[in-house]
Design an enzyme around this catalytic site. Structure first.
Site, PDB file in Angstrom:
ATOM      1  N   CYS A  76       3.359   4.065 -39.663  1.00 62.46           N
ATOM      2  CA  CYS A  76       1.906   4.076 -39.491  1.00 62.46           C
ATOM      3  C   CYS A  76       1.301   3.238 -40.611  1.00 62.46           C
ATOM      4  O   CYS A  76       1.437   3.582 -41.783  1.00 62.46           O
ATOM      5  CB  CYS A  76       1.384   5.509 -39.540  1.00 62.46           C
ATOM      6  SG  CYS A  76      -0.407   5.638 -39.417  1.00 62.46           S
ATOM      7  N   CYS A 107      -5.814   1.440 -35.857  1.00 63.13           N
ATOM      8  CA  CYS A 107      -4.357   1.522 -35.873  1.00 63.13           C
ATOM      9  C   CYS A 107      -3.834   0.337 -36.672  1.00 63.13           C
ATOM     10  O   CYS A 107      -4.001  -0.818 -36.258  1.00 63.13           O
ATOM     11  CB  CYS A 107      -3.795   1.503 -34.448  1.00 63.13           C
ATOM     12  SG  CYS A 107      -1.991   1.532 -34.389  1.00 63.13           S
TER      13      CYS A 107
END
Length: 262
Positions: free
Chosen positions: A75, A200
């Site tokens: 991530c 994101c």
């Protein structure tokens, strides 16, 4: 058990951070517990949860869990937030080398601790799926250029792509990008969250690479990215074969700290 936690966000991508250097959280860490902590109605609420642990040869190790409670792939915004968290814990000052699921990462952080530049993995392979590009920037991504992105139903379209016969087993993050010339506007449906998120990091990295390939761009490239939660930037060098020296930059902001009974 009372669990102490910290909340951080990076361009609206929000995370629960846990200092597990003493190993206490390991004894109670399970899918259901993490899912409940990330629940926005009955828990703390977050797109994901990260555990900071000790690791020989590195400043720390990052372990990332999706909001569904399952351990996830890399991530990018989470990586930037855990760097800010490590600075808060006085583990680092202005730079760090840490370990994540996709390997070692280098990062720098501003003196005030709220701006992080994170080096991402090199990328060599970009595949196509019709007009879309498919690549892995630490997590798997599908990138499709569209017009009028602000009016698109990203949840419904992204969900259908993520769950189609090609991607349903392993899942994929679905990114839609609109080119405004001086910046890209990106919206992302994230697997594991199973919804659109405000940002994101691995997704905007994938978008930047996919658009460079689509436009036939080479050399040192830097893109400004607008996402629903704010602004990010991605830079890299592309020689026609490898996207290298990749950096994701943006804010990493402390929100609050607290404790919860689990």
């Amino acid at each position: 058990m009372k669990l102490n936690f910290f909340k951080y966000e990076g361009a609206g991508n929000d995370f629960i951070l846990i200092d597990n250097r003493n190993g206490a959280f390991s004894s109670i860490k399970n899918t259901e517990t993490i899912k409940n902590l990330c629940d926005r109605h009955f828990g703390i609420g977050a797109d994901g949860l990260m555990i900071l642990e000790l690791k020989n040869g590195f400043d720390f190790e990052m372990r990332y869990f999706n909001a569904d409670g399952r351990e996830g792939s890399m991530c990018g915004n989470g990586g930037r937030c855990i760097v800010a968290f490590a600075k808060h814990l006085n583990l680092i000052q202005t730079e760090t080398n840490f370990l994540a699921v996709d390997g070692p990462h280098y990062a720098t952080i501003s003196e005030n601790g709220n701006w992080v530049s994170l080096q991402m993995i090199d990328v060599q392979e970009i595949d196509s799926d019709g007009e879309a590009f498919v690549l892995n920037t630490g997590s798997p991504h599908y990138v499709l250029q569209v017009n009028n992105l602000a009016s698109k139903n990203v949840y419904e379209i992204g969900k259908s792509i993520r769950n189609n016969e090609i991607y349903s087993i392993n899942g994929i993050n679905v990114n839609f990008v609109e080119d405004f010339g001086d910046h890209y506007f990106v919206r992302t449906y994230e697997r594991g969250v199973e919804n659109e998120t405000f940002a994101c990091g691995t997704g905007v990295t994938a978008v930047s690479m996919a658009m460079a390939k689509k436009k036939g761009l080479f050399g040192n490239i830097k893109n400004s990215i607008k996402v629903p939660g704010g602004n990010l930037s991605v830079s890299f060098n592309y020689d026609g074969k490898i996207f290298g020296n990749v950096f994701l930059e943006g804010p990493a902001t402390f929100v609050f700290e607290g404790s919860i009974e689990i």
